[in-house]
Design a protein around this motif. Structure first.
Motif, PDB file in Angstrom:
ATOM      1  N   ALA A  13       7.736   2.064  -5.050  1.00  0.00           N
ATOM      2  CA  ALA A  13       7.400   3.154  -5.981  1.00  0.00           C
ATOM      3  C   ALA A  13       5.925   3.026  -6.348  1.00  0.00           C
ATOM      4  O   ALA A  13       5.514   2.045  -6.962  1.00  0.00           O
ATOM      5  CB  ALA A  13       8.279   3.077  -7.226  1.00  0.00           C
ATOM      6  N   CYS A  14       5.132   4.010  -5.951  1.00  0.00           N
ATOM      7  CA  CYS A  14       3.691   3.940  -6.162  1.00  0.00           C
ATOM      8  C   CYS A  14       3.342   4.072  -7.644  1.00  0.00           C
ATOM      9  O   CYS A  14       3.820   4.975  -8.320  1.00  0.00           O
ATOM     10  CB  CYS A  14       2.990   5.026  -5.355  1.00  0.00           C
ATOM     11  SG  CYS A  14       1.210   5.017  -5.597  1.00  0.00           S
ATOM     12  N   ARG A  15       2.505   3.147  -8.127  1.00  0.00           N
ATOM     13  CA  ARG A  15       2.085   3.163  -9.523  1.00  0.00           C
ATOM     14  C   ARG A  15       1.068   4.278  -9.791  1.00  0.00           C
ATOM     15  O   ARG A  15       0.832   4.649 -10.928  1.00  0.00           O
ATOM     16  CB  ARG A  15       1.434   1.822  -9.893  1.00  0.00           C
ATOM     17  CG  ARG A  15       2.439   0.695  -9.986  1.00  0.00           C
ATOM     18  CD  ARG A  15       3.339   0.921 -11.178  1.00  0.00           C
ATOM     19  NE  ARG A  15       4.528   0.119 -11.108  1.00  0.00           N
ATOM     20  CZ  ARG A  15       4.812  -0.840 -11.970  1.00  0.00           C
ATOM     21  NH1 ARG A  15       3.985  -1.132 -12.931  1.00  0.00           N
ATOM     22  NH2 ARG A  15       5.943  -1.512 -11.853  1.00  0.00           N
ATOM     23  N   GLY A  19       3.266   8.016  -7.874  1.00  0.00           N
ATOM     24  CA  GLY A  19       4.687   8.181  -8.124  1.00  0.00           C
ATOM     25  C   GLY A  19       5.554   8.335  -6.880  1.00  0.00           C
ATOM     26  O   GLY A  19       6.759   8.534  -6.971  1.00  0.00           O
ATOM     27  N   PHE A  20       4.931   8.197  -5.714  1.00  0.00           N
ATOM     28  CA  PHE A  20       5.675   8.316  -4.460  1.00  0.00           C
ATOM     29  C   PHE A  20       6.734   7.215  -4.352  1.00  0.00           C
ATOM     30  O   PHE A  20       6.454   6.047  -4.615  1.00  0.00           O
ATOM     31  CB  PHE A  20       4.681   8.231  -3.297  1.00  0.00           C
ATOM     32  CG  PHE A  20       5.325   8.123  -1.941  1.00  0.00           C
ATOM     33  CD1 PHE A  20       6.013   9.190  -1.395  1.00  0.00           C
ATOM     34  CD2 PHE A  20       5.233   6.945  -1.204  1.00  0.00           C
ATOM     35  CE1 PHE A  20       6.591   9.098  -0.140  1.00  0.00           C
ATOM     36  CE2 PHE A  20       5.820   6.855   0.048  1.00  0.00           C
ATOM     37  CZ  PHE A  20       6.493   7.933   0.569  1.00  0.00           C
ATOM     38  N   VAL A  21       7.951   7.620  -3.983  1.00  0.00           N
ATOM     39  CA  VAL A  21       9.047   6.661  -3.875  1.00  0.00           C
ATOM     40  C   VAL A  21       9.598   6.677  -2.463  1.00  0.00           C
ATOM     41  O   VAL A  21       9.789   7.741  -1.879  1.00  0.00           O
ATOM     42  CB  VAL A  21      10.176   6.997  -4.889  1.00  0.00           C
ATOM     43  CG1 VAL A  21      11.381   6.103  -4.679  1.00  0.00           C
ATOM     44  CG2 VAL A  21       9.653   6.869  -6.309  1.00  0.00           C
ATOM     45  N   GLY A  32      -2.500   5.741  -0.585  1.00  0.00           N
ATOM     46  CA  GLY A  32      -3.335   4.596  -0.225  1.00  0.00           C
ATOM     47  C   GLY A  32      -3.568   3.615  -1.351  1.00  0.00           C
ATOM     48  O   GLY A  32      -4.288   2.634  -1.197  1.00  0.00           O
ATOM     49  N   HIS A  33      -2.942   3.839  -2.503  1.00  0.00           N
ATOM     50  CA  HIS A  33      -3.114   2.933  -3.636  1.00  0.00           C
ATOM     51  C   HIS A  33      -2.496   1.561  -3.328  1.00  0.00           C
ATOM     52  O   HIS A  33      -1.336   1.478  -2.916  1.00  0.00           O
ATOM     53  CB  HIS A  33      -2.441   3.545  -4.866  1.00  0.00           C
ATOM     54  CG  HIS A  33      -2.509   2.665  -6.081  1.00  0.00           C
ATOM     55  ND1 HIS A  33      -3.694   2.327  -6.684  1.00  0.00           N
ATOM     56  CD2 HIS A  33      -1.521   2.054  -6.798  1.00  0.00           C
ATOM     57  CE1 HIS A  33      -3.437   1.528  -7.716  1.00  0.00           C
ATOM     58  NE2 HIS A  33      -2.131   1.364  -7.804  1.00  0.00           N
ATOM     59  N   ILE A  34      -3.283   0.494  -3.517  1.00  0.00           N
ATOM     60  CA  ILE A  34      -2.775  -0.850  -3.244  1.00  0.00           C
ATOM     61  C   ILE A  34      -2.476  -1.567  -4.549  1.00  0.00           C
ATOM     62  O   ILE A  34      -3.346  -1.699  -5.403  1.00  0.00           O
ATOM     63  CB  ILE A  34      -3.802  -1.683  -2.441  1.00  0.00           C
ATOM     64  CG1 ILE A  34      -4.149  -0.987  -1.125  1.00  0.00           C
ATOM     65  CG2 ILE A  34      -3.262  -3.083  -2.169  1.00  0.00           C
ATOM     66  CD1 ILE A  34      -5.264  -1.656  -0.357  1.00  0.00           C
ATOM     67  N   THR A  77       0.846  -1.194   0.000  1.00  0.00           N
ATOM     68  CA  THR A  77       0.000   0.000   0.000  1.00  0.00           C
ATOM     69  C   THR A  77       0.877   1.239   0.000  1.00  0.00           C
ATOM     70  O   THR A  77       1.894   1.287   0.690  1.00  0.00           O
ATOM     71  CB  THR A  77      -0.884   0.023   1.259  1.00  0.00           C
ATOM     72  OG1 THR A  77      -1.604  -1.202   1.337  1.00  0.00           O
ATOM     73  CG2 THR A  77      -1.855   1.188   1.253  1.00  0.00           C
ATOM     74  N   CYS A  78       0.481   2.250  -0.761  1.00  0.00           N
ATOM     75  CA  CYS A  78       1.234   3.504  -0.768  1.00  0.00           C
ATOM     76  C   CYS A  78       0.870   4.295   0.484  1.00  0.00           C
ATOM     77  O   CYS A  78      -0.305   4.557   0.750  1.00  0.00           O
ATOM     78  CB  CYS A  78       0.887   4.309  -2.022  1.00  0.00           C
ATOM     79  SG  CYS A  78       1.614   5.962  -1.992  1.00  0.00           S
ATOM     80  N   ALA A  79       1.904   4.683   1.246  1.00  0.00           N
ATOM     81  CA  ALA A  79       1.651   5.406   2.488  1.00  0.00           C
ATOM     82  C   ALA A  79       1.180   6.835   2.229  1.00  0.00           C
ATOM     83  O   ALA A  79       0.635   7.491   3.099  1.00  0.00           O
ATOM     84  CB  ALA A  79       2.911   5.414   3.353  1.00  0.00           C
TER      85      ALA A  79
HETATM   86 ZN   LIG Z   1       0.691   6.609  -4.030  1.00  0.00          ZN
END
Ligand SMILES: [Zn+2]
Length: 408
Positions: free
Chosen positions: A345-347, A350-352, A331-333, A326-328
């Motif tokens: 790396a969030c799809r 783009g959060f890394v 929240g994208h899983i 999960t992106c912190a």
């Molecule tokens: Zn994200």
């Protein structure tokens, strides 16, 4: 709390003879208890007390301790049988446990009460009863905070233990818990893993690469010794295993202490993953599997819970599902969010981030949600065994290096 004794060679001889005599006497008393089916302390005393004093030269207190030790062993066995720890009634293990009397190892731990053992904490000396008479002036080592805890909270029995030629006293300390902090301002999330044993949501990584290198080396060495399989190799193997366990325990203590101190200092609670099933959760290639299952996360969890309760810090366990994918931030899983072991790396946004840090932030957020919904601290009740010995001997060179590798 465990303190290490520093007996002179004569003192060590006397201590060894004492342990041997006590355990022989306990094994004999246990035989009597078995034969006559008398497993109650006072009743057994009638059948064994005078013989023990005469035959092994034990004092009145020691004889009573020995009889109680035999009775306690049967009580422990009984509850283990009842809990099903030794299989079903009638199974091989079960029968083996009930068909013969309990025996004690020649070097088994021996309990001492205040009449047989006195502490001069300031001088770091004890005065202890042995079969060769009372020995005053046996030195011990302890860290300053251990001495303070001993002076304030030591109460009741201590166990004399000999391990790998070293002597220890495990003293019972009754440390009162701090008032619980029921209004934490936030939670400190802690992610547990194989590559990095613990990573906090503040971004601190504890026990990473360096530690794993040491453990890999140990493992190769152990495999070599296992192949040899001579008596001396087996002995060395056993010793190394225990040493490894001590080291792991020491590291777990340090991590737990660090996490709890940090949470307490910042008036936060601690958020952990629910540890049950951690082995099933992570699928690994074979060599890593060995590394992983050999780390005691359960012990680390216990240490954290124990120290947290003492400091009044609330602990919340969260469901570990999806914490690593999960992106912190948004929240994208997505499984693909975790690019590699180390990188997240969030799809979607783009959060890394460092993968373990991202997980620990999710753990923190989950705990915060649970807490606001009215969750209570899940730090379990104290264990019977003093799981949390408030630190052991420090500042050997190896442990100094270890601190560096822990990032503490
Ligand atoms: Zn994200």
């Amino acid at each position: 709390m465990q303190v290490r004794l520093l007996p002179t060679s004569e003192q060590a001889v006397a201590l060894e003879a004492t342990l041997r005599a006590c355990n022989e006497a306990a094994t004999w008393a246990s035989g009597v208890a078995f034969e006559k089916n008398v497993k109650n302390n006072f009743a057994l005393r009638e059948h064994t007390y005078h013989q023990i004093k005469a035959r092994w030269g034990l004092g009145a207190q020691a004889a009573q301790r020995v009889i109680k030790k035999a009775c306690d062993a049967y009580a422990t066995l009984k509850s283990a049988l009842k809990a099903g720890n030794l299989g079903r009634p009638g199974s091989k293990r079960y029968r083996r446990a009930v068909e013969k009397p309990v025996a004690f190892r020649p070097q088994g731990a021996q309990p001492y009460d205040d009449r047989m053992l006195s502490w001069q904490i300031d001088q770091r000396r004890i005065s202890i009863w042995t079969t060769a008479g009372r020995m005053r002036d046996v030195a011990f080592t302890a860290a300053p905070e251990q001495l303070a805890t001993l002076a304030l909270h030591r109460k009741g029995e201590s166990d004399l233990v000999c391990r790998d030629g070293m002597w220890f006293l495990n003293a019972t300390c009754d440390v009162p818990d701090a008032a619980p902090n029921n209004e934490p301002v936030d939670f400190l999330g802690v992610d547990l893993g194989i590559i990095n044993i613990a990573t906090t949501s503040d971004g601190q990584i504890m026990a990473g690469r360096e530690l794993n290198r040491i453990r890999a080396r140990e493992r190769t060495l152990r495999t070599k010794l296992q192949k040899k399989n001579t008596p001396s190799a087996r002995r060395r193997l056993k010793k190394r295993r225990r040493k490894e366990a001590r080291r792991a325990r020491d590291i777990n203590h340090k991590i737990a202490k660090h996490v709890v101190v940090e949470a307490e200092r910042t008036a936060r609670g601690i958020a952990l993953e629910d540890l049950t099933g951690i082995r099933e959760r992570v699928r690994l290639r074979k060599p890593q599997r060995a590394t992983h299952s050999s780390w005691s996360f359960a012990q680390l969890g216990q240490f954290i819970a124990c120290k947290a309760r003492r400091a009044g810090v609330p602990v919340v366990h969260v469901d570990p599902a999806y914490t690593s994918r999960t992106c912190a931030e948004c929240g994208h899983i997505d499984k693909a969010n975790r690019v590699s072991q180390a990188r997240f790396a969030c799809r979607s946004c783009g959060f890394v981030d460092h993968a373990d840090r991202n997980s620990s932030r999710n753990i923190r957020a989950k705990a915060w949600v649970l807490w606001r919904r009215g969750a209570h601290s899940t730090a379990p009740a104290p264990l019977l065994e003093p799981a949390c010995g408030a630190g052991r001997k420090r500042s050997t060179t190896a442990s100094g290096a270890r601190c560096a590798s822990l990032g503490l």
